[in-house]
Design a protein around this motif. Structure first.
Motif, PDB file in Angstrom:
ATOM      1  N   ARG A 100     -21.917  18.614 -26.371  1.00  0.00           N
ATOM      2  CA  ARG A 100     -20.739  19.071 -27.105  1.00  0.00           C
ATOM      3  C   ARG A 100     -19.486  18.268 -26.755  1.00  0.00           C
ATOM      4  O   ARG A 100     -18.692  17.920 -27.622  1.00  0.00           O
ATOM      5  CB  ARG A 100     -20.472  20.544 -26.805  1.00  0.00           C
ATOM      6  N   ILE A 101     -19.297  17.990 -25.469  1.00  0.00           N
ATOM      7  CA  ILE A 101     -17.997  17.477 -25.033  1.00  0.00           C
ATOM      8  C   ILE A 101     -17.777  16.031 -25.417  1.00  0.00           C
ATOM      9  O   ILE A 101     -16.620  15.599 -25.570  1.00  0.00           O
ATOM     10  CB  ILE A 101     -17.823  17.662 -23.502  1.00  0.00           C
ATOM     11  N   PHE A 102     -18.844  15.246 -25.582  1.00  0.00           N
ATOM     12  CA  PHE A 102     -18.611  13.849 -25.988  1.00  0.00           C
ATOM     13  C   PHE A 102     -17.951  13.794 -27.366  1.00  0.00           C
ATOM     14  O   PHE A 102     -16.888  13.166 -27.516  1.00  0.00           O
ATOM     15  CB  PHE A 102     -19.910  13.037 -25.974  1.00  0.00           C
ATOM     16  N   PRO A 140     -20.268  25.285 -32.607  1.00  0.00           N
ATOM     17  CA  PRO A 140     -21.616  25.819 -32.337  1.00  0.00           C
ATOM     18  C   PRO A 140     -22.183  25.364 -30.992  1.00  0.00           C
ATOM     19  O   PRO A 140     -22.852  26.135 -30.301  1.00  0.00           O
ATOM     20  CB  PRO A 140     -22.440  25.275 -33.510  1.00  0.00           C
ATOM     21  N   LEU A 141     -21.908  24.129 -30.596  1.00  0.00           N
ATOM     22  CA  LEU A 141     -22.393  23.632 -29.312  1.00  0.00           C
ATOM     23  C   LEU A 141     -21.702  24.334 -28.148  1.00  0.00           C
ATOM     24  O   LEU A 141     -22.304  24.548 -27.091  1.00  0.00           O
ATOM     25  CB  LEU A 141     -22.167  22.116 -29.223  1.00  0.00           C
ATOM     26  N   PHE A 161     -30.605  27.799 -30.487  1.00  0.00           N
ATOM     27  CA  PHE A 161     -30.167  27.539 -31.868  1.00  0.00           C
ATOM     28  C   PHE A 161     -31.013  28.337 -32.857  1.00  0.00           C
ATOM     29  O   PHE A 161     -30.489  28.977 -33.774  1.00  0.00           O
ATOM     30  CB  PHE A 161     -30.265  26.042 -32.184  1.00  0.00           C
ATOM     31  N   LYS A 162     -32.333  28.305 -32.675  1.00  0.00           N
ATOM     32  CA  LYS A 162     -33.240  29.024 -33.572  1.00  0.00           C
ATOM     33  C   LYS A 162     -33.002  30.528 -33.501  1.00  0.00           C
ATOM     34  O   LYS A 162     -32.990  31.218 -34.526  1.00  0.00           O
ATOM     35  CB  LYS A 162     -34.696  28.701 -33.210  1.00  0.00           C
ATOM     36  N   THR A 163     -32.818  31.058 -32.283  1.00  0.00           N
ATOM     37  CA  THR A 163     -32.630  32.497 -32.101  1.00  0.00           C
ATOM     38  C   THR A 163     -31.341  32.983 -32.754  1.00  0.00           C
ATOM     39  O   THR A 163     -31.333  33.998 -33.461  1.00  0.00           O
ATOM     40  CB  THR A 163     -32.617  32.845 -30.600  1.00  0.00           C
ATOM     41  N   ILE A 164     -30.264  32.265 -32.534  1.00  0.00           N
ATOM     42  CA  ILE A 164     -28.981  32.659 -33.127  1.00  0.00           C
ATOM     43  C   ILE A 164     -29.059  32.598 -34.648  1.00  0.00           C
ATOM     44  O   ILE A 164     -28.578  33.502 -35.348  1.00  0.00           O
ATOM     45  CB  ILE A 164     -27.841  31.750 -32.610  1.00  0.00           C
ATOM     46  N   GLY A 180     -23.497  32.880 -37.604  1.00  0.00           N
ATOM     47  CA  GLY A 180     -23.712  33.318 -36.228  1.00  0.00           C
ATOM     48  C   GLY A 180     -23.221  32.312 -35.207  1.00  0.00           C
ATOM     49  O   GLY A 180     -22.873  32.676 -34.076  1.00  0.00           O
ATOM     50  N   PHE A 181     -23.176  31.037 -35.590  1.00  0.00           N
ATOM     51  CA  PHE A 181     -22.724  29.995 -34.669  1.00  0.00           C
ATOM     52  C   PHE A 181     -21.202  29.948 -34.537  1.00  0.00           C
ATOM     53  O   PHE A 181     -20.677  29.207 -33.701  1.00  0.00           O
ATOM     54  CB  PHE A 181     -23.229  28.627 -35.130  1.00  0.00           C
ATOM     55  N   TYR A 182     -20.510  30.711 -35.385  1.00  0.00           N
ATOM     56  CA  TYR A 182     -19.044  30.667 -35.364  1.00  0.00           C
ATOM     57  C   TYR A 182     -18.431  31.997 -34.930  1.00  0.00           C
ATOM     58  O   TYR A 182     -17.284  32.271 -35.204  1.00  0.00           O
ATOM     59  CB  TYR A 182     -18.514  30.241 -36.735  1.00  0.00           C
TER      60      TYR A 182
END
Length: 312
Positions: free
Chosen positions: A82-84, A130-131, A155-158, A167-169
């Motif tokens: 995520r951070i890169f 999301p990350l 990722f799949k579960t969410i 769900g990722f937001y």
């Protein structure tokens, strides 16, 4: 060939790509430096039942005893993924927005740093949120009680159990509301201190840039100090929204998830149940310890890479 030829050519080739990479590397170096403190902050913010009775330093002592020293880096793989892009987008967008605000809106002085920093932080969050959620949930897990086996599984579960892409937001609104002052005051403070230092005492605080001797840059130790102060001020202003964001992100991982569905609801619940010091500002002392080296390393690494990548 003109002695400026190689330098000029270097500046011209893939300029934005080099700036993007410099921002990404700076972000990764900063977050790796404070990864153990970041893990403890998440555990304390969301009142993990294994550590909720502990303070910052006792948690730092308890984590390696319970989970080993690698427990400090749980979720760090997702953090680096995520951070890169986050760091790359934020630093690149800041320069773009700063130029846009000057040219299109005619806003000069230090105010344009505040506006550009806020807009850059929001842009980076929207692109990488999301990350951040995935990393937070992995970091919240305790050894032997894993709900998610890894990044892909989470990722799949969410996606399947928490409403698809929406769900990722979860927790996005307090993140954006908190990011505006955090990123804004971070860039504002750093650039203000840098410009004051180079204007008022260039020989004391500055030195010629490695890639362009005509440009003055801050000395490394001054860079570290300015970055640390910028992070401390920004964190103080935005911390309650950071707590809100984390609790909303963790969602179903918390027993009181049904009371933390919206930003206002979460802020109200945390305040009523835990108060200001042990609720909205729980873990702030740790955040001071982590944000100073984090922002110091981020700004210093970025300024150094700007010289190495011929960006000045």
């Amino acid at each position: 060939m003109d002695k400026q030829g190689p330098r000029a050519a270097a500046r011209g080739d893939f300029y934005w790509l080099r700036k993007f990479v410099a921002g990404g590397i700076a972000g990764c170096c900063a977050k790796t430096t404070i990864a153990p403190l970041d893990r403890v902050k998440i555990l304390l913010q969301a009142h993990n039942h294994h550590y909720k009775h502990l303070g910052v330093f006792s948690t730092l002592y308890a984590v390696p005893k319970k989970e080993g020293y690698l427990g400090f880096y749980k979720g760090n793989g997702a953090m680096m993924i995520r951070i890169f892009p986050y760091g790359a987008i934020q630093f690149t967008a800041f320069d773009k927005y700063k130029k846009l605000i000057k040219e299109e809106l005619g806003i000069f002085g230090h105010v344009h740093n505040l506006l550009a920093g806020s807009m850059a932080g929001i842009t980076a969050v929207l692109c990488t949120y999301p990350l951040d959620m995935v990393r937070a949930r992995l970091a919240f897990q305790i050894k032997g009680e894993h709900k998610y086996t890894g990044i892909i599984h989470e990722f799949k579960t969410i996606y399947t159990k928490e409403g698809g892409f929406l769900g990722f937001y979860r927790g996005l609104m307090p993140t954006l509301v908190g990011m505006a002052p955090y990123a804004g005051f971070s860039f504002f403070t750093f650039n203000t201190l840098m410009s004051i230092g180079l204007d008022q005492a260039p020989n004391l605080f500055g030195k010629p840039s490695l890639d362009n001797p005509d440009v003055l840059v801050l000395k490394t130790h001054v860079n570290l100090l300015c970055g640390g102060l910028a992070g401390a001020i920004a964190q103080t202003i935005s911390y309650p929204l950071d707590v809100t964001r984390r609790r909303m992100q963790l969602g179903a991982a918390l027993p009181d998830a049904d009371k933390c569905l919206t930003m206002v609801q979460t802020l109200k619940y945390v305040y009523q149940r835990h108060g200001i010091q042990r609720g909205l500002y729980r873990g702030l002392s740790l955040n001071y310890i982590r944000c100073v080296p984090s922002q110091a390393v981020a700004f210093t690494t970025y300024e150094l890479l700007k010289q190495l990548f011929y960006l000045n």
